[in-house]
Design an enzyme around this catalytic site. Structure first.
Site, PDB file in Angstrom:
ATOM      1  N   ASN A   1     -20.745  25.426 -27.515  1.00  0.00           N
ATOM      2  CA  ASN A   1     -21.992  24.966 -28.276  1.00  0.00           C
ATOM      3  C   ASN A   1     -22.494  23.580 -27.734  1.00  0.00           C
ATOM      4  OD1 ASN A   1     -22.905  25.041 -31.105  1.00  0.00           O
ATOM      5  ND2 ASN A   1     -21.897  23.321 -31.587  1.00  0.00           N
TER       6      ASN A   1
ATOM      7  N   TYR B   1     -14.655  17.413 -24.396  1.00  0.00           N
ATOM      8  CA  TYR B   1     -15.702  16.726 -25.457  1.00  0.00           C
ATOM      9  C   TYR B   1     -16.579  15.810 -24.640  1.00  0.00           C
ATOM     10  CZ  TYR B   1     -18.153  13.926 -28.686  1.00  0.00           C
ATOM     11  OH  TYR B   1     -19.081  13.176 -29.430  1.00  0.00           O
TER      12      TYR B   1
ATOM     13  N   PHE C   1     -20.353   4.594 -29.900  1.00  0.00           N
ATOM     14  CA  PHE C   1     -18.899   4.277 -29.854  1.00  0.00           C
ATOM     15  C   PHE C   1     -18.430   5.131 -31.381  1.00  0.00           C
ATOM     16  CE2 PHE C   1     -17.609   1.792 -26.251  1.00  0.00           C
ATOM     17  CZ  PHE C   1     -18.685   1.996 -25.508  1.00  0.00           C
TER      18      PHE C   1
ATOM     19  N   LEU D   1     -10.717   8.757 -38.364  1.00  0.00           N
ATOM     20  CA  LEU D   1      -9.890   7.615 -39.112  1.00  0.00           C
ATOM     21  C   LEU D   1     -10.149   7.198 -40.371  1.00  0.00           C
ATOM     22  CD1 LEU D   1      -7.319   5.909 -38.655  1.00  0.00           C
ATOM     23  CD2 LEU D   1      -8.401   4.234 -37.496  1.00  0.00           C
TER      24      LEU D   1
ATOM     25  N   PHE E   1      -1.486   7.688 -34.915  1.00  0.00           N
ATOM     26  CA  PHE E   1      -1.204   8.364 -33.622  1.00  0.00           C
ATOM     27  C   PHE E   1      -0.803   7.614 -32.625  1.00  0.00           C
ATOM     28  CE2 PHE E   1      -4.638  11.648 -35.345  1.00  0.00           C
ATOM     29  CZ  PHE E   1      -3.416  12.284 -36.307  1.00  0.00           C
TER      30      PHE E   1
ATOM     31  N   GLY F   1      -5.769  13.343 -25.511  1.00  0.00           N
ATOM     32  CA  GLY F   1      -7.088  13.255 -25.108  1.00  0.00           C
ATOM     33  C   GLY F   1      -7.492  11.800 -25.676  1.00  0.00           C
ATOM     34  N   ASP F   2      -6.749  10.755 -26.371  1.00  0.00           N
ATOM     35  CA  ASP F   2      -7.052   9.735 -26.981  1.00  0.00           C
ATOM     36  C   ASP F   2      -6.870   8.531 -25.819  1.00  0.00           C
ATOM     37  OD1 ASP F   2      -7.814  10.263 -29.323  1.00  0.00           O
ATOM     38  OD2 ASP F   2      -5.889   9.738 -30.190  1.00  0.00           O
TER      39      ASP F   2
HETATM   40  N1  LIG Z   1     -19.167  10.839 -35.288  1.00  0.00           N
HETATM   41  C1  LIG Z   1     -18.841  10.003 -34.278  1.00  0.00           C
HETATM   42  O1  LIG Z   1     -18.316   8.904 -34.301  1.00  0.00           O
HETATM   43  C2  LIG Z   1     -19.599  10.233 -33.033  1.00  0.00           C
HETATM   44  C3  LIG Z   1     -19.389   9.472 -32.008  1.00  0.00           C
HETATM   45  C4  LIG Z   1     -20.349   9.399 -30.545  1.00  0.00           C
HETATM   46  C5  LIG Z   1     -21.024  10.754 -30.720  1.00  0.00           C
HETATM   47  N2  LIG Z   1     -21.187  11.519 -31.742  1.00  0.00           N
HETATM   48  C6  LIG Z   1     -22.361  12.459 -31.599  1.00  0.00           C
HETATM   49  O2  LIG Z   1     -23.113  12.438 -32.517  1.00  0.00           O
HETATM   50  C7  LIG Z   1     -23.555  13.767 -33.092  1.00  0.00           C
HETATM   51  C8  LIG Z   1     -23.517  13.968 -34.576  1.00  0.00           C
HETATM   52  O3  LIG Z   1     -22.175  13.460 -34.832  1.00  0.00           O
HETATM   53  P1  LIG Z   1     -21.599  13.927 -36.317  1.00  0.00           P
HETATM   54  O4  LIG Z   1     -20.358  12.981 -36.607  1.00  0.00           O
HETATM   55  O5  LIG Z   1     -22.661  13.594 -37.406  1.00  0.00           O
HETATM   56  O6  LIG Z   1     -21.190  15.367 -36.393  1.00  0.00           O
HETATM   57  P2  LIG Z   1     -21.499  16.568 -37.407  1.00  0.00           P
HETATM   58  O7  LIG Z   1     -20.265  17.577 -37.210  1.00  0.00           O
HETATM   59  O8  LIG Z   1     -21.284  15.955 -38.799  1.00  0.00           O
HETATM   60  O9  LIG Z   1     -22.818  16.812 -37.447  1.00  0.00           O
HETATM   61  C9  LIG Z   1     -23.463  17.889 -36.484  1.00  0.00           C
HETATM   62  C10 LIG Z   1     -24.161  18.935 -36.940  1.00  0.00           C
HETATM   63  O10 LIG Z   1     -24.456  19.876 -36.026  1.00  0.00           O
HETATM   64  C11 LIG Z   1     -24.733  20.885 -36.637  1.00  0.00           C
HETATM   65  N3  LIG Z   1     -24.709  22.168 -35.496  1.00  0.00           N
HETATM   66  C12 LIG Z   1     -23.398  22.033 -34.597  1.00  0.00           C
HETATM   67  N4  LIG Z   1     -23.649  23.137 -33.722  1.00  0.00           N
HETATM   68  C13 LIG Z   1     -25.115  23.655 -33.826  1.00  0.00           C
HETATM   69  C14 LIG Z   1     -25.698  24.672 -33.287  1.00  0.00           C
HETATM   70  N5  LIG Z   1     -25.346  25.322 -32.427  1.00  0.00           N
HETATM   71  N6  LIG Z   1     -26.822  24.873 -33.965  1.00  0.00           N
HETATM   72  C15 LIG Z   1     -27.319  24.226 -35.089  1.00  0.00           C
HETATM   73  N7  LIG Z   1     -26.642  23.182 -35.637  1.00  0.00           N
HETATM   74  C16 LIG Z   1     -25.638  23.053 -35.244  1.00  0.00           C
HETATM   75  C17 LIG Z   1     -23.421  21.104 -37.751  1.00  0.00           C
HETATM   76  O11 LIG Z   1     -23.783  22.088 -38.555  1.00  0.00           O
HETATM   77  C18 LIG Z   1     -23.642  19.465 -38.210  1.00  0.00           C
HETATM   78  O12 LIG Z   1     -24.307  19.735 -39.354  1.00  0.00           O
HETATM   79  C19 LIG Z   1     -22.692  14.788 -32.242  1.00  0.00           C
HETATM   80  O13 LIG Z   1     -23.516  15.190 -31.143  1.00  0.00           O
HETATM   81  C20 LIG Z   1     -21.611  13.947 -31.569  1.00  0.00           C
HETATM   82  O14 LIG Z   1     -21.005  14.504 -30.440  1.00  0.00           O
HETATM   83  C21 LIG Z   1     -20.423  11.477 -32.801  1.00  0.00           C
HETATM   84  O1  LIG Z   2      -5.164  10.493 -38.889  1.00  0.00           O
HETATM   85  C1  LIG Z   2      -5.692   9.612 -37.675  1.00  0.00           C
HETATM   86  C2  LIG Z   2      -6.961  10.000 -37.164  1.00  0.00           C
HETATM   87  C3  LIG Z   2      -7.148   9.149 -36.060  1.00  0.00           C
HETATM   88  N1  LIG Z   2      -6.373   8.182 -35.763  1.00  0.00           N
HETATM   89  C4  LIG Z   2      -6.663   7.378 -34.474  1.00  0.00           C
HETATM   90  O2  LIG Z   2      -7.750   6.464 -35.014  1.00  0.00           O
HETATM   91  C5  LIG Z   2      -8.634   6.414 -33.769  1.00  0.00           C
HETATM   92  C6  LIG Z   2     -10.072   6.791 -33.974  1.00  0.00           C
HETATM   93  O3  LIG Z   2     -10.045   8.201 -34.269  1.00  0.00           O
HETATM   94  P1  LIG Z   2     -11.159   9.190 -34.786  1.00  0.00           P
HETATM   95  O4  LIG Z   2     -10.652  10.529 -34.721  1.00  0.00           O
HETATM   96  O5  LIG Z   2     -11.759   8.620 -35.793  1.00  0.00           O
HETATM   97  O6  LIG Z   2     -12.393   8.982 -33.519  1.00  0.00           O
HETATM   98  P2  LIG Z   2     -12.224   9.208 -32.024  1.00  0.00           P
HETATM   99  O7  LIG Z   2     -12.398   7.797 -31.341  1.00  0.00           O
HETATM  100  O8  LIG Z   2     -11.094  10.040 -31.328  1.00  0.00           O
HETATM  101  O9  LIG Z   2     -13.781   9.788 -31.633  1.00  0.00           O
HETATM  102  C7  LIG Z   2     -15.030   9.283 -32.281  1.00  0.00           C
HETATM  103  O10 LIG Z   2     -15.749   8.514 -31.255  1.00  0.00           O
HETATM  104  C8  LIG Z   2     -15.728   9.067 -30.177  1.00  0.00           C
HETATM  105  C9  LIG Z   2     -16.611   8.041 -29.327  1.00  0.00           C
HETATM  106  O11 LIG Z   2     -15.729   6.873 -28.999  1.00  0.00           O
HETATM  107  C10 LIG Z   2     -16.442  10.514 -30.166  1.00  0.00           C
HETATM  108  O12 LIG Z   2     -17.882  10.323 -29.727  1.00  0.00           O
HETATM  109  C11 LIG Z   2     -16.059  11.358 -31.250  1.00  0.00           C
HETATM  110  O13 LIG Z   2     -17.289  12.111 -31.421  1.00  0.00           O
HETATM  111  C12 LIG Z   2     -15.847  10.677 -32.269  1.00  0.00           C
HETATM  112  O14 LIG Z   2     -15.076  11.547 -33.148  1.00  0.00           O
HETATM  113  C13 LIG Z   2      -7.953   7.087 -32.531  1.00  0.00           C
HETATM  114  O15 LIG Z   2      -7.119   6.237 -31.787  1.00  0.00           O
HETATM  115  C14 LIG Z   2      -6.959   8.168 -33.313  1.00  0.00           C
HETATM  116  O16 LIG Z   2      -5.841   8.424 -32.337  1.00  0.00           O
HETATM  117  C15 LIG Z   2      -5.044   8.184 -36.245  1.00  0.00           C
HETATM  118  O17 LIG Z   2      -4.283   7.236 -35.831  1.00  0.00           O
HETATM  119  N2  LIG Z   2      -4.945   8.732 -37.403  1.00  0.00           N
END
Ligand SMILES: NC(=O)c1ccc[n+]([C@@H]2O[C@H](COP(=O)([O-])OP(=O)(O)OC[C@H]3O[C@@H](n4cnc5c(N)ncnc54)[C@H](O)[C@@H]3O)[C@@H](O)[C@H]2O)c1
Ligand SMILES: O=c1ccn([C@@H]2O[C@H](COP(=O)(O)OP(=O)(O)O[C@H]3O[C@H](CO)[C@H](O)[C@H](O)[C@H]3O)[C@@H](O)[C@H]2O)c(=O)[nH]1
Length: 341
Positions: free
Chosen positions: A105, A154, A182, A203, A221, A296-297
């Site tokens: 994807n 990822y 971030f 989180l 975690f 992976g964290d």
């Molecule tokens: N949430 C975060 O903290 C975070 C941090 C860094 C980067 N990002 C990046 O930002 C972007 C958005 O993150 P988000 O948290 O809004 O995710 P999200 O899952 O809420 O949004 C992703 C959207 O893309 C759509 N999608 C996925 N695959 C698709 C496909 N093949 N065709 C069409 N639509 C598709 C999903 O239905 C969804 O609506 C992602 O690329 C993610 O990697 C997110």
């Molecule tokens: O129930 C939970 C959920 C999360 N965590 C901790 O909270 C922190 C934040 O976790 P998130 O899952 O909220 O976010 P991530 O840092 O794993 O990842 C997020 O930020 C990343 C960039 O830093 C990526 O881009 C990713 O898409 C986005 O989900 C981590 O240390 C995780 O271990 C907990 O302790 N308990």
């Protein structure tokens, strides 16, 4: 004839923007901001992880990135000037368990999008990259000069696309921005749209679900990381600040050039500090239990976001995590089951 971007007074150029993944959490906030600024928006999303209710119905096209015919038709018929690409799977833990769906994807489907863009001669793109491309650097904060050595699938998938974009810029004249967010957090302050993933893995929404009485406790975690309180440190950037950076990037795209910048606040917040902030904002005791580390964290990820300030004239406005949590809490209180009625 190609529909030319409208130039309005004050130098603001209005564009036709295809927002791929626009029905997701961050994308829907960018859509709201684009529309507020007067841009013409088409949202393209397969709804695998998004919500049609999060965007105005008249903007929405349901489709998958790998459906090249539909992507090309959408680009062509709407005379798209620029693509914002949010569509991806984005959970670190899931990517470790299920790497195949991440490579499919995030890499294969994105390459299909780039090819469709090439076919229709749309060569501007703002791409959602991530801190996860850096892995676990030794030095904090993380600058753009920090080597990108991802430690989970990822992060690898996002780095592959950054590299592809750099090559497409050189060879085909693409103008791109790779915005390395971030940890996205918070919601539109009005409470209309916010974060809704099912199942939720992030989180802050999980902690707030405890405050809503939907979970008994939050599992932290791991508390044996080499950080002051033993829990992981992240840099929580408000989703409205991210939307703002996208708008700024849009105006600065140039053929053959790439803008690669970190988007963060520069402040590291531990998991325990997030739980405390949520307790303060909600007034709920929020029981916490210590669990195993999540594979992976990385222990600590904090941005040096000075380059974004220089290049995009952008700086995070939300610098107090309690303000970030307060906007998320407003959304969760008004939508306890997210977009489901
Ligand atoms: N949430 C975060 O903290 C975070 C941090 C860094 C980067 N990002 C990046 O930002 C972007 C958005 O993150 P988000 O948290 O809004 O995710 P999200 O899952 O809420 O949004 C992703 C959207 O893309 C759509 N999608 C996925 N695959 C698709 C496909 N093949 N065709 C069409 N639509 C598709 C999903 O239905 C969804 O609506 C992602 O690329 C993610 O990697 C997110
Ligand atoms: O129930 C939970 C959920 C999360 N965590 C901790 O909270 C922190 C934040 O976790 P998130 O899952 O909220 O976010 P991530 O840092 O794993 O990842 C997020 O930020 C990343 C960039 O830093 C990526 O881009 C990713 O898409 C986005 O989900 C981590 O240390 C995780 O271990 C907990 O302790 N308990």
């Amino acid at each position: 004839m190609r529909f030319l971007s409208t130039i309005v007074p004050l130098g603001l150029i209005l564009m036709n923007v295809l927002v791929v993944g626009g029905a997701g959490y961050i994308g829907s906030h960018a859509v709201a901001r684009l529309l507020a600024e007067g841009h013409r928006v088409v949202v393209f999303d397969n709804l695998s992880r998004g919500h049609a209710q999060s965007v105005p119905a008249e903007t929405f096209v349901k489709g998958d990135l790998t459906d090249s015919a539909l992507v090309e038709k959408t680009l062509h018929e709407n005379e798209i000037d620029v693509v914002m690409h949010f569509a991806a799977f984005a959970e670190v833990g899931e990517s470790v368990r299920e790497p195949a769906i991440y490579y499919q994807n995030n890499v294969v489907a994105t390459l299909a999008l780039l090819e469709a863009m090439r076919q229709i001669d749309v060569k501007k793109i703002v791409f959602s990259s991530t801190t996860a491309t850096y892995g676990q650097p030794e030095k904090m904060p993380i600058a753009e000069t920090t080597p990108q050595n991802p430690i989970n699938p990822y992060g690898f998938t996002k780095l592959v696309i950054e590299r592809a974009l750099a090559d497409y810029a050189k060879a085909y004249g693409f103008g791109y921005a790779a915005l390395r967010y971030f940890n996205a957090a918070g919601a539109k302050p009005s409470g209309e749209i916010g974060e809704h993933h099912d199942p939720e893995s992030h989180l802050i929404p999980i902690v707030l679900q405890v405050a809503l009485g939907q979970r008994e406790s939050i599992t932290i975690f791991g508390d044996d990381y080499p950080t002051p309180d033993g829990t992981c440190i992240r840099d929580y950037i408000h989703v409205e600040d991210l939307a703002d950076a996208h708008l700024r990037a849009l105006e600065r795209l140039k053929p053959g050039e790439g803008i690669c910048v970190n988007l963060g606040t520069g402040k590291g917040i531990s998991v325990r500090e997030i739980v405390d902030a949520c307790r303060e904002v909600t007034g709920h005791s929020i029981p916490a239990v210590i669990g195993e580390r999540r594979p992976g964290d990385p222990a600590e990820l904090v941005a040096d976001a000075r380059l974004a300030e220089k290049v995009l004239d952008w700086k995070a406005k939300y610098t107090n995590v309690k303000d970030v949590v307060a906007t998320a809490w407003r959304w969760h209180q008004s939508h306890p089951h997210g977009y489901e009625t």
